[in-house]
Design a protein around this motif. Sequence first.
Motif, PDB file in Angstrom:
ATOM      1  N   THR A 111      40.122  45.423  44.927  1.00 33.87           N
ATOM      2  CA  THR A 111      40.531  44.311  44.054  1.00 33.87           C
ATOM      3  C   THR A 111      39.324  43.692  43.363  1.00 33.87           C
ATOM      4  N   ALA A 112      38.251  43.480  44.105  1.00 26.90           N
ATOM      5  CA  ALA A 112      37.031  42.892  43.538  1.00 26.90           C
ATOM      6  C   ALA A 112      36.443  43.808  42.466  1.00 26.90           C
ATOM      7  N   ASP A 113      36.436  45.106  42.726  1.00 29.97           N
ATOM      8  CA  ASP A 113      35.909  46.066  41.739  1.00 29.97           C
ATOM      9  C   ASP A 113      36.761  46.067  40.473  1.00 29.97           C
ATOM     10  N   GLU A 114      38.073  46.011  40.647  1.00 29.32           N
ATOM     11  CA  GLU A 114      38.964  46.011  39.478  1.00 29.32           C
ATOM     12  C   GLU A 114      38.789  44.730  38.664  1.00 29.32           C
ATOM     13  N   LEU A 115      38.657  43.610  39.353  1.00 28.63           N
ATOM     14  CA  LEU A 115      38.425  42.333  38.668  1.00 28.63           C
ATOM     15  C   LEU A 115      37.119  42.386  37.883  1.00 28.63           C
ATOM     16  N   SER A 116      36.117  42.969  38.464  1.00 29.96           N
ATOM     17  CA  SER A 116      34.823  43.108  37.784  1.00 29.96           C
ATOM     18  C   SER A 116      34.938  43.978  36.528  1.00 29.96           C
ATOM     19  N   LYS A 117      35.688  45.082  36.609  1.00 33.41           N
ATOM     20  CA  LYS A 117      35.886  45.953  35.441  1.00 33.41           C
ATOM     21  C   LYS A 117      36.586  45.216  34.302  1.00 33.41           C
ATOM     22  N   VAL A 118      37.651  44.491  34.670  1.00 30.54           N
ATOM     23  CA  VAL A 118      38.431  43.788  33.642  1.00 30.54           C
ATOM     24  C   VAL A 118      37.597  42.720  32.956  1.00 30.54           C
ATOM     25  N   THR A 119      36.840  41.964  33.736  1.00 32.71           N
ATOM     26  CA  THR A 119      36.036  40.890  33.120  1.00 32.71           C
ATOM     27  C   THR A 119      34.904  41.451  32.269  1.00 32.71           C
ATOM     28  N   LYS A 120      34.398  42.621  32.615  1.00 30.96           N
ATOM     29  CA  LYS A 120      33.356  43.243  31.779  1.00 30.96           C
ATOM     30  C   LYS A 120      33.906  43.633  30.408  1.00 30.96           C
ATOM     31  N   VAL A 121      35.176  44.036  30.377  1.00 30.54           N
ATOM     32  CA  VAL A 121      35.817  44.373  29.103  1.00 30.54           C
ATOM     33  C   VAL A 121      35.792  43.161  28.170  1.00 30.54           C
ATOM     34  N   TYR A 122      35.934  41.967  28.746  1.00 29.50           N
ATOM     35  CA  TYR A 122      35.958  40.740  27.948  1.00 29.50           C
ATOM     36  C   TYR A 122      34.574  40.113  27.776  1.00 29.50           C
ATOM     37  N   GLY A 123      33.523  40.815  28.190  1.00 26.67           N
ATOM     38  CA  GLY A 123      32.162  40.382  27.890  1.00 26.67           C
ATOM     39  C   GLY A 123      31.438  39.653  28.996  1.00 26.67           C
ATOM     40  N   LEU A 124      32.028  39.509  30.184  1.00 21.44           N
ATOM     41  CA  LEU A 124      31.351  38.817  31.283  1.00 21.44           C
ATOM     42  C   LEU A 124      30.425  39.792  31.986  1.00 21.44           C
TER      43      LEU A 124
END
Length: 182
Positions: A111-124
């Motif tokens: 879950t943490a890895d997936e959250l990290s991937k998604v937020t990177k898509v939005y520039g975080l």
Amino acid sequence: MTDSQFDQNGEALGEGATAAPSPEGVSPEVTAEEAAVVDREAELEALVAERTADLQRLQAEYVNYKRRVDRDRALARQGGIEALLRDLLPVFDSITAAEKQGELTGGFKLTADELSKVTKVYGLESFGAPGDEFDPRLHEALMQVPDPNVTEMVVREVMQNGFRINDQVVRPARVVVSVPAE
């Protein structure tokens, strides 16, 4: 005297004389009618030009309005994304703490890895790692530790990761800094 007793210049003719035909062979009354038609055509052409200019102005205003709305919509969307990402920073701090304690395993890690991937898509993106050169624009020094092995200020330990959204620093990394010993 009647109209027929005047020449083209409007001068009176003698008795029995008649007006000479116009150079085109058309009587003065027809020429006046043609002049009225020409005047009406000129009025209509001016009206068409005015309406065309109004339409072009209106179209330009609409194009500018549409650009402004599209720009404002994109800014509002980006502002919403940035607000959400800022609200998620404590979640990432908790994930980092769990990782340091060795509790980031199994489904929670996925879950943490997936959250990290998604937020990177939005520039975080997260920054701040031991060994990085200290930059006061990116790092907040919580402590300084003299170190004879360094020649410039470097990050010794990261207390809290820093974050940026699309190259804009949202939160500086809170770090312990190694400074050259004197």
